[in-house]
Design a protein around this motif. Structure first.
Motif, mmCIF file in Angstrom:
data_model
loop_
_atom_site.group_PDB
_atom_site.id
_atom_site.type_symbol
_atom_site.label_atom_id
_atom_site.label_comp_id
_atom_site.label_asym_id
_atom_site.label_seq_id
_atom_site.Cartn_x
_atom_site.Cartn_y
_atom_site.Cartn_z
ATOM 1 N N ALA A 75 -71.198 68.375 11.607
ATOM 2 C CA ALA A 75 -70.660 69.227 10.541
ATOM 3 C C ALA A 75 -71.841 69.857 9.798
ATOM 4 C CB ALA A 75 -69.777 68.400 9.612
ATOM 5 N N PRO A 96 -68.291 61.691 10.730
ATOM 6 C CA PRO A 96 -68.014 60.249 10.705
ATOM 7 C C PRO A 96 -66.889 59.941 9.720
ATOM 8 C CG PRO A 96 -70.144 60.719 9.683
ATOM 9 C CD PRO A 96 -69.612 62.022 10.213
ATOM 10 N N THR A 166 -65.013 55.057 19.001
ATOM 11 C CA THR A 166 -66.434 55.279 19.274
ATOM 12 C C THR A 166 -67.138 54.063 19.869
ATOM 13 O OG1 THR A 166 -66.460 56.936 17.558
ATOM 14 C CG2 THR A 166 -68.604 56.004 18.150
ATOM 15 N N GLU A 225 -72.187 56.905 26.842
ATOM 16 C CA GLU A 225 -72.876 55.978 25.947
ATOM 17 C C GLU A 225 -72.527 54.519 26.282
ATOM 18 O OE1 GLU A 225 -74.947 56.252 23.392
ATOM 19 O OE2 GLU A 225 -74.906 58.363 22.778
HETATM 20 C C1 LIG Z 1 -70.631 59.289 18.741
HETATM 21 C C2 LIG Z 1 -71.486 60.366 19.311
HETATM 22 O O1 LIG Z 1 -71.650 60.381 20.507
HETATM 23 S S1 LIG Z 1 -72.184 61.482 18.283
HETATM 24 C C3 LIG Z 1 -73.193 62.483 19.310
HETATM 25 C C4 LIG Z 1 -74.517 61.838 19.517
HETATM 26 N N1 LIG Z 1 -75.349 62.642 20.353
HETATM 27 C C5 LIG Z 1 -76.640 62.818 20.125
HETATM 28 O O2 LIG Z 1 -77.201 62.336 19.155
HETATM 29 C C6 LIG Z 1 -77.412 63.587 21.168
HETATM 30 C C7 LIG Z 1 -78.040 64.858 20.642
HETATM 31 N N2 LIG Z 1 -78.720 64.689 19.390
HETATM 32 C C8 LIG Z 1 -79.869 65.310 19.078
HETATM 33 O O3 LIG Z 1 -80.459 66.018 19.872
HETATM 34 C C9 LIG Z 1 -80.374 65.102 17.719
HETATM 35 O O4 LIG Z 1 -79.881 63.884 17.194
HETATM 36 C C10 LIG Z 1 -79.964 66.279 16.772
HETATM 37 C C11 LIG Z 1 -80.599 67.587 17.283
HETATM 38 C C12 LIG Z 1 -78.453 66.467 16.715
HETATM 39 C C13 LIG Z 1 -80.461 65.994 15.376
HETATM 40 O O5 LIG Z 1 -81.797 65.652 15.488
HETATM 41 P P1 LIG Z 1 -82.730 65.272 14.247
HETATM 42 O O6 LIG Z 1 -82.705 66.381 13.269
HETATM 43 O O7 LIG Z 1 -84.030 64.896 14.831
HETATM 44 O O8 LIG Z 1 -82.003 64.043 13.513
HETATM 45 P P2 LIG Z 1 -81.721 62.572 14.012
HETATM 46 O O9 LIG Z 1 -81.096 62.600 15.336
HETATM 47 O O10 LIG Z 1 -82.944 61.719 13.896
HETATM 48 O O11 LIG Z 1 -80.694 62.079 12.892
HETATM 49 C C14 LIG Z 1 -79.379 62.560 12.854
HETATM 50 C C15 LIG Z 1 -79.126 63.375 11.596
HETATM 51 O O12 LIG Z 1 -77.823 63.962 11.708
HETATM 52 C C16 LIG Z 1 -76.975 63.479 10.622
HETATM 53 N N3 LIG Z 1 -75.651 63.404 11.139
HETATM 54 C C17 LIG Z 1 -75.170 62.539 12.077
HETATM 55 N N4 LIG Z 1 -73.902 62.846 12.349
HETATM 56 C C18 LIG Z 1 -73.573 63.900 11.606
HETATM 57 C C19 LIG Z 1 -72.408 64.681 11.485
HETATM 58 N N5 LIG Z 1 -71.328 64.405 12.219
HETATM 59 N N6 LIG Z 1 -72.394 65.716 10.626
HETATM 60 C C20 LIG Z 1 -73.478 66.001 9.884
HETATM 61 N N7 LIG Z 1 -74.633 65.306 9.977
HETATM 62 C C21 LIG Z 1 -74.665 64.270 10.822
HETATM 63 C C22 LIG Z 1 -77.626 62.153 10.272
HETATM 64 O O13 LIG Z 1 -77.211 61.732 9.010
HETATM 65 C C23 LIG Z 1 -79.088 62.535 10.331
HETATM 66 O O14 LIG Z 1 -79.331 63.366 9.239
HETATM 67 P P3 LIG Z 1 -80.763 63.509 8.474
HETATM 68 O O15 LIG Z 1 -81.703 64.083 9.486
HETATM 69 O O16 LIG Z 1 -80.479 64.449 7.358
HETATM 70 O O17 LIG Z 1 -81.126 62.140 8.042
#
Ligand SMILES: CC(=O)SCCNC(=O)CCNC(=O)[C@H](O)C(C)(C)COP(=O)(O)OP(=O)(O)OC[C@H]1O[C@@H](n2cnc3c(N)ncnc32)[C@H](O)[C@@H]1OP(=O)(O)O
Ligand SMILES: O=C(O)CCC(=O)C(=O)O
Length: 377
Positions: A75, A96, A166, A225
Motif C-alpha cells: 500500500a 497487513p 499467510t 514461501e
Molecule cells: C506475505 C507476502 O508474501 S508479502 C510479499 C513479500 N514479498 C517480498 O518481500 C519480495 C519483494 N520485496 C522487495 O523486493 C522489497 O522488500 C521491497 C522492494 C518491496 C521493499 O524493499 P526495501 O525498501 O528494501 O524494504 P524492506 O524489504 O527491507 O522492508 C519492507 C518495508 O515495506 C513495509 N511494508 C511491508 N508491507 C507493507 C505493505 N503491505 N504496505 C506498505 N508498506 C509495507 C515495511 O514496513 C518496510 O517499511 P520501511 O522500509 O519503511 O521500514
C-alpha cells in the motif's frame, strides 16, 4: 458450483520461495505457458523490486496474453507507479491486517495502515486501474477488524478482496467459516490465498471456494514461501474431478508446465507429489498391479492421460506373480507358476539390493539368469 477464477501466483509468491530466482526468459516462458493452457489470471511479480523485475513484467505485459495480469504492490503509491510503468492495468494492493503484522510494520498504528490503504486505492482508481486488495495475515487478524478493512477497501473502490492464510495456520473448517463471513458481508468477490505450512494449502483453498470465494491463488508445483502455496495442478484437478467444475484449463499440459517450473526453480518435484509426481500413475505392488491389469480405475482416480502422464507398471519388492507374468508375456516369455515365483523371488532380492524397482531389461536378465540356474541346478 459458482464460476471460479484461477489467479496463479507462481511468478510472485512462487518465486518468493527461498533460493528461487527466475530470469527474464523463464518469467516470459512461464507466463506464456500459463496463458496457453487457459489460466485466467497471472500475478506477474512485484514491480517495486526494480529494474530486472520491471523489465520482465513489462515484457510479459507486451505479449498480449489472454490472461489478465496483476502486479503485486504494497500500500505504497510508488509501488503502484512502478506497476503502471510496466503497462499493468490491474493492481493488487496488500495491507497487513493482523495485530502481529501491524505492530511489526506500522508500529501498531492501524489508523496509519488504513490511511495508506485508502490513499493507494484512491491513487490507483483515480488512474483508471482495476484494484484488488489483499489482507495479509487475514487468518490471524481480529475477525471484526478484518471485516472492517475489507468493507473499507470495497467502499474505497477495490473490486476484490483476498483472504490470506499467510502462515498456513487454518484447517479447512476454520477457512470455510472465515471466508463465509467475508463473502456474506461483502458485495465484491473474495479471493482465497493459502499456504502449506501444515500441508493443508489445497484443502484450505477448496474450503474457501466452498465458502463462496470466486477466485483462488495457486502456484505450479505448490512453489512458494516456506512450505509453499496451493498447487495449481491440485486445485484444478480437485475442482474438475471432485466437484465437477471444468475451468477450461488444458489439463493434459499440466505435466509440461510442472517440468518447466521445476527446471526454472532448480527444484525437483517429489515422486509422490499429487498430479505431477512421477509415481502418480506408477504401480508396483502385487495387489494393486493385479487390480490395475483388470481395470485401471481400481487404483487410479482418473486416467493418467488427463494430466499428461502414461501409466507405468513396474516390478519391485512388493510385486506379485500377475504383474511379472503380464510384463514377461508382453515380451513373448511364458513361464509356469513355479518359474514365475522364482523370478519374483529374484526380483524382490535384487530390488532390495538396488533399493528401487527394476527396469524391464533387468527383469528380462533375471529370467535368463533363472533359466541358466535351473539348467545347471
Ligand atoms: C506475505 C507476502 O508474501 S508479502 C510479499 C513479500 N514479498 C517480498 O518481500 C519480495 C519483494 N520485496 C522487495 O523486493 C522489497 O522488500 C521491497 C522492494 C518491496 C521493499 O524493499 P526495501 O525498501 O528494501 O524494504 P524492506 O524489504 O527491507 O522492508 C519492507 C518495508 O515495506 C513495509 N511494508 C511491508 N508491507 C507493507 C505493505 N503491505 N504496505 C506498505 N508498506 C509495507 C515495511 O514496513 C518496510 O517499511 P520501511 O522500509 O519503511 O521500514
Ligand atoms: O496479497 C497479499 O496481501 C499477501 C499475499 C501473500 O503472499 C500472503 O499473505 O502469504
Amino acid at each position: 458450483m459458482h464460476e471460479i477464477i484461477i489467479n496463479d501466483t507462481t511468478l510472485r509468491d512462487g518465486e518468493q520461495a527461498a533460493g528461487v530466482a527466475f530470469n527474464l526468459q523463464e518469467k516470459v516462458a512461464i507466463a506464456s505457458f500459463l496463458d496457453l493452457i487457459g489460466v485466467h489470471e497471472i500475478e506477474v511479480g512485484i514491480p517495486a523490486m526494480g529494474k530486472e523485475e520491471t523489465f520482465a513484467i513489462a515484457a510479459i505485459s507486451n505479449l498480449g496474453l489472454q490472461a489478465k495480469l496483476l502486479g503485486w504492490n504494497r500500500a505504497v503509491i510508488s509501488d503502484i507507479q512502478a506497476s503502471m510503468a510496466c503497462g499493468l492495468e490491474r493492481m493488487h494492493i496488500s495491507i497487513p491486517v493482523s495485530g502481529i503484522q501491524i505492530s511489526a510494520k506500522f508500529q501498531g498504528q492501524w489508523r496509519i495502515t488504513l490511511q495508506q490503504l485508502r490513499d493507494s486505492i484512491s491513487f490507483a482508481v483515480d488512474h483508471g486501474l482495476w484494484v484488488a486488495v489483499g489482507g495479509e495475515d487475514s487468518s490471524r487478524a481480529d475477525e471484526n477488524f478484518l471485516l472492517d478493512v475489507a468493507l473499507y477497501a470495497q467502499e474505497w473502490g477495490a473490486s476484490r478482496f483476498r483472504f490470506c492464510d499467510t502462515v498456513g495456520i487454518l484447517d479447512p473448517f476454520a477457512t470455510f467459516a472465515r471466508v463465509k463471513r467475508l463473502v456474506t458481508a461483502l458485495t465484491i468477490p473474495v479471493e482465497i490465498h493459502t499456504h502449506n505450512d501444515f500441508g493443508l494449502a489445497t484443502a484450505n483453498a477448496l474450503a474457501g471456494i466452498r465458502a463462496g470465494a470466486t477466485s483462488v491463488n495457486t502456484t505450479v508445483n505448490g512453489l512458494g514461501e516456506r512450505a509453499g502455496n496451493a498447487a495449481l495442478e491440485e486445485v484444478v484437478m480437485s475442482l474438475k474431478r471432485i466437484y465437477g467444475v471444468n475451468l477450461g484449463i488444458d489439463t493434459p499440459r499440466l505435466l509440461e508446465l510442472s517440468r518447466l517450473v521445476a527446471a526454472a526453480s532448480c527444484s525437483s518435484v517429489p515422486p509422490w507429489k499429487a498430479i505431477v509426481g512421477e509415481n502418480t500413475f506408477a504401480h508396483e505392488s502385487g495387489i494393486h498391479a493385479h487390480g490395475v491389469l483388470q481395470n485401471p480405475f481400481t487404483y487410479e482416480p482418473f486416467s493418467p492421460e488427463e494430466v499428461g502422464w502414461q501409466r507405468r507398471l513396474v516390478v519391485g519388492k512388493h510385486s506379485g506373480r500377475h504383474l511379472v507374468s503380464s510384463l514377461l508375456e508382453e515380451h513373448g516369455i511364458f513361464l509356469n507358476a513355479q518359474e514365475t515365483q522364482s523370478v519374483l523371488d529374484a526380483v524382490r532380492q535384487q530390488s532390495i539390493e538396488k533399493k528401487r524397482s527394476l527396469s524391464i531389461e533387468e527383469l528380462l536378465n533375471l529370467v535368463q539368469e533363472q533359466r541358466y540356474y535351473h539348467a545347471i541346478g
